[in-house]
Design a protein around this motif. Structure first.
Motif, PDB file in Angstrom:
ATOM      1  N   MET A  34      -6.013  -1.372 -10.313  1.00  0.00           N
ATOM      2  CA  MET A  34      -4.602  -1.451  -9.914  1.00  0.00           C
ATOM      3  C   MET A  34      -3.895  -0.115 -10.139  1.00  0.00           C
ATOM      4  N   GLU A  35      -4.226   0.564 -11.227  1.00  0.00           N
ATOM      5  CA  GLU A  35      -3.643   1.877 -11.496  1.00  0.00           C
ATOM      6  C   GLU A  35      -4.016   2.855 -10.389  1.00  0.00           C
ATOM      7  N   VAL A  38      -1.949   1.993  -7.305  1.00  0.00           N
ATOM      8  CA  VAL A  38      -0.559   2.434  -7.473  1.00  0.00           C
ATOM      9  C   VAL A  38      -0.459   3.950  -7.317  1.00  0.00           C
ATOM     10  N   ASP A  39      -1.414   4.673  -7.910  1.00  0.00           N
ATOM     11  CA  ASP A  39      -1.423   6.135  -7.778  1.00  0.00           C
ATOM     12  C   ASP A  39      -1.555   6.552  -6.316  1.00  0.00           C
ATOM     13  N   ILE A  41      -0.760   4.820  -3.632  1.00  0.00           N
ATOM     14  CA  ILE A  41       0.480   4.479  -2.923  1.00  0.00           C
ATOM     15  C   ILE A  41       1.553   5.526  -3.209  1.00  0.00           C
ATOM     16  N   PHE A  42       1.657   5.958  -4.461  1.00  0.00           N
ATOM     17  CA  PHE A  42       2.640   6.963  -4.842  1.00  0.00           C
ATOM     18  C   PHE A  42       2.383   8.277  -4.106  1.00  0.00           C
TER      19      PHE A  42
END
Length: 120
Positions: A34-35, A38-39, A41-42
């Motif tokens: 998940m990290e 998220v990274d 996507i950022f």
């Protein structure tokens, strides 16, 4: 559909979805995955933001030069862009004269691009 809004896997109706949700939330491997998502996507969001900012700046520059009465060829030369790119912006911008609202022009260009993509 309700399962997508559940925070607790125990409240989910589909066991497969609940199991994957539990794995992502309750295991170290899931947390790392998940990290990573998220990274990514950022990073993608920042890239898209920079691209959008560049396009908005180009539209703004083109509009300022339109107001000064410059030709497509001259604007393209001064901004070091393809004439076809400048012509595309000028075509859409014409509908927004004399105010040339850059945000509205950008949105209109995006809608036009989506229509062209949808017909292909």
């Amino acid at each position: 559909m309700q399962d997508f809004w559940c925070k607790d896997p125990k409240d989910m109706h589909y066991p497969e979805l609940a199991a994957e949700n539990r794995r992502l939330k309750e295991t170290e491997e899931g947390a790392k995955q998940m990290e990573s998502v998220v990274d990514r996507i950022f990073v993608e969001g920042r890239k898209e933001g920079r691209e959008e900012g560049g396009i908005l700046k180009l539209i703004e520059s083109v509009c300022k030069k339109i107001i000064k009465g410059k030709s497509t060829a001259l604007i393209a030369d001064e901004l070091e862009e393809e004439e076809s790119t400048i012509q595309g912006i000028m075509s859409v911008a014409a509908a927004y004269a004399p105010d040339y609202d850059v945000e509205k022009i950008y949105k209109a260009m995006n809608q036009e691009t989506r229509k062209l993509t949808a017909t292909k």
